[in-house]
Motif scaffolding. Structure first.
Motif, PDB file in Angstrom:
ATOM      1  N   GLY A  12       3.579   3.848  58.783  1.00  0.00           N
ATOM      2  CA  GLY A  12       3.413   2.843  59.834  1.00  0.00           C
ATOM      3  C   GLY A  12       3.600   1.427  59.301  1.00  0.00           C
ATOM      4  N   GLY A  15       8.261  -2.108  59.638  1.00  0.00           N
ATOM      5  CA  GLY A  15       9.335  -2.916  60.242  1.00  0.00           C
ATOM      6  C   GLY A  15      10.327  -2.113  61.081  1.00  0.00           C
ATOM      7  N   THR A  18      10.566  -4.027  64.546  1.00  0.00           N
ATOM      8  CA  THR A  18      11.208  -5.336  64.340  1.00  0.00           C
ATOM      9  C   THR A  18      12.700  -5.141  64.073  1.00  0.00           C
ATOM     10  OG1 THR A  18       9.112  -6.078  63.399  1.00  0.00           O
ATOM     11  CG2 THR A  18      11.024  -7.477  62.995  1.00  0.00           C
ATOM     12  N   CYS A 125      11.473   4.763  66.422  1.00  0.00           N
ATOM     13  CA  CYS A 125      10.587   5.936  66.311  1.00  0.00           C
ATOM     14  C   CYS A 125       9.139   5.560  66.021  1.00  0.00           C
ATOM     15  CB  CYS A 125      11.091   6.856  65.201  1.00  0.00           C
ATOM     16  SG  CYS A 125      12.669   7.627  65.595  1.00  0.00           S
ATOM     17  N   ARG A 213      13.632 -10.670  54.779  1.00  0.00           N
ATOM     18  CA  ARG A 213      12.554 -11.439  54.158  1.00  0.00           C
ATOM     19  C   ARG A 213      11.296 -11.446  55.025  1.00  0.00           C
ATOM     20  NH1 ARG A 213      16.110 -16.724  53.385  1.00  0.00           N
ATOM     21  NH2 ARG A 213      17.216 -15.676  55.076  1.00  0.00           N
ATOM     22  N   ILE A 218       7.080 -14.530  63.173  1.00  0.00           N
ATOM     23  CA  ILE A 218       7.296 -13.245  63.844  1.00  0.00           C
ATOM     24  C   ILE A 218       6.166 -12.961  64.840  1.00  0.00           C
ATOM     25  CG2 ILE A 218       6.179 -11.637  62.210  1.00  0.00           C
ATOM     26  CD1 ILE A 218       9.072 -10.185  62.623  1.00  0.00           C
ATOM     27  N   LYS A 219       4.987 -13.434  64.515  1.00  0.00           N
ATOM     28  CA  LYS A 219       3.854 -13.200  65.435  1.00  0.00           C
ATOM     29  C   LYS A 219       4.020 -14.026  66.703  1.00  0.00           C
ATOM     30  CE  LYS A 219       0.410 -11.193  62.485  1.00  0.00           C
ATOM     31  NZ  LYS A 219       0.710 -11.367  61.051  1.00  0.00           N
ATOM     32  N   GLN A 222       6.397 -12.266  68.819  1.00  0.00           N
ATOM     33  CA  GLN A 222       5.743 -11.131  69.500  1.00  0.00           C
ATOM     34  C   GLN A 222       4.975 -11.612  70.724  1.00  0.00           C
ATOM     35  OE1 GLN A 222       3.304  -9.336  66.472  1.00  0.00           O
ATOM     36  NE2 GLN A 222       5.007  -8.272  65.525  1.00  0.00           N
TER      37      GLN A 222
END
Ligand SMILES: Nc1ncnc2c1ncn2[C@@H]1O[C@H](COP(=O)(O)OP(=O)(O)OP(=O)(O)O)[C@@H](O)[C@H]1O
Ligand SMILES: [Mg+2]
Length: 252
Positions: A12, A15, A18, A125, A213, A218-219, A222
């Motif tokens: 888990g 990435g 992402t 997946c 990288r 990224i948060k 999201q």
């Protein structure tokens, strides 16, 4: 259809989502018609594309209820990119699938009927190797295995590759259908990166030269329910996922 790509790793948080969302975007922005399939009850690709409340049907409608792909897809805000969404009920549907005939081939059979509408299909997946992931492996003709640089991700890696090899058939040349992608990479962590190189040495011919990288922002992406490529064109993440898209296109 040029390629059906499963993005898979039983570990888990390495990435997969992402990569699935951003690779799908990268291919769509390059002008290809792309279908992203969220095959994870966590539904992170669905949420990450801003589609959580916008789809009438879900991937279980294909796997269990026998609907055709074209009935189930929804358009995303990104041009050329459609999605088959997931939701939490996919977990329950997975239990139902255990009692069905040809349960491993449901996705494969659905995709067989869908040859004209898409150039690429990307399947995100769930972190396991159960019936959903077996469906993904039978359905695809290319596998992308993201891994981060943590010890727990790389120990047991050879077993994962062996399992995939078993399903794809030992006659097939792994170079033709599988690549490993190092994610959440930090070039400053020299000792760790040397150790990662050692761990992946036996797979060196299938490790992509693009590394993703560690991405700040990224948060926020999201929260905005957008892939980093859409959220921030100038992010190093956008640069890396564009590089990944180009590297994969050069292989295909
Ligand atoms: N390149 C990156 N840089 C920084 N953080 C990242 C990067 N890629 C992923 N992450 C973070 O790691 C977490 C896991 O990423 P992601 O959801 O893509 O992994 P996953 O393999 O799909 O997880 P799961 O196995 O739960 O489906 C995310 O919350 C994300 O914030
Ligand atoms: Mg995920």
């Amino acid at each position: 259809m040029k390629k059906i790509i499963s993005v898979i790793n039983q570990k888990g948080g390495v990435g997969k989502t992402t990569t699935s969302t951003n690779l799908s975007c990268g291919l769509a922005l390059a002008g290809f018609r792309v279908l992203l399939i969220d095959l994870d009850p966590q539904a992170h690709s669905t949420i990450g594309m801003g589609m959580a409340d916008h789809c009438e049907y879900f991937v279980q409608d294909i796997l269990i209820n026998g609907r055709d792909i074209r009935e189930v897809v929804c358009k995303t805000p990104t041009e050329n990119l459609d999605i088959i969404a997931a939701n939490i009920h996919l977990s329950k549907a997975t239990n139902t699938l255990f009692n069905e005939h040809f349960r491993e081939m449901r996705l494969h059979n659905a995709l067989l009927k869908e040859t004209d509408n898409y150039d690429f299909v990307v399947i995100d997946c769930h972190p396991s190797l159960g019936i959903l992931e077996i469906n993904a492996l039978y359905a695809c003709n290319f596998i992308l295995v993201p891994t981060d640089t943590g010890r727990y991700s790389l120990e047991g890696f050879a077993d994962l590759i062996d399992t995939i090899r078993g399903i794809m058939g030992s006659d097939a040349n792994i170079r033709d259908y599988l690549r490993i992608l190092v994610t959440i990479f930090d070039s400053r962590e020299k000792g760790i990166n040397d150790w990662v190189d050692e761990q992946l040495a036996e797979f060196s011919e299938i490790v992509l030269s693009t590394k993703i990288r560690k991405i700040t922002g990224i948060k926020q992406a999201q929260i905005a329910e957008q892939p980093i490529m859409v959220y921030d064109e100038k992010s190093p993440g956008t640069e890396d996922y564009n590089k990944l898209t180009q590297e994969l296109l050069s292989i295909w």
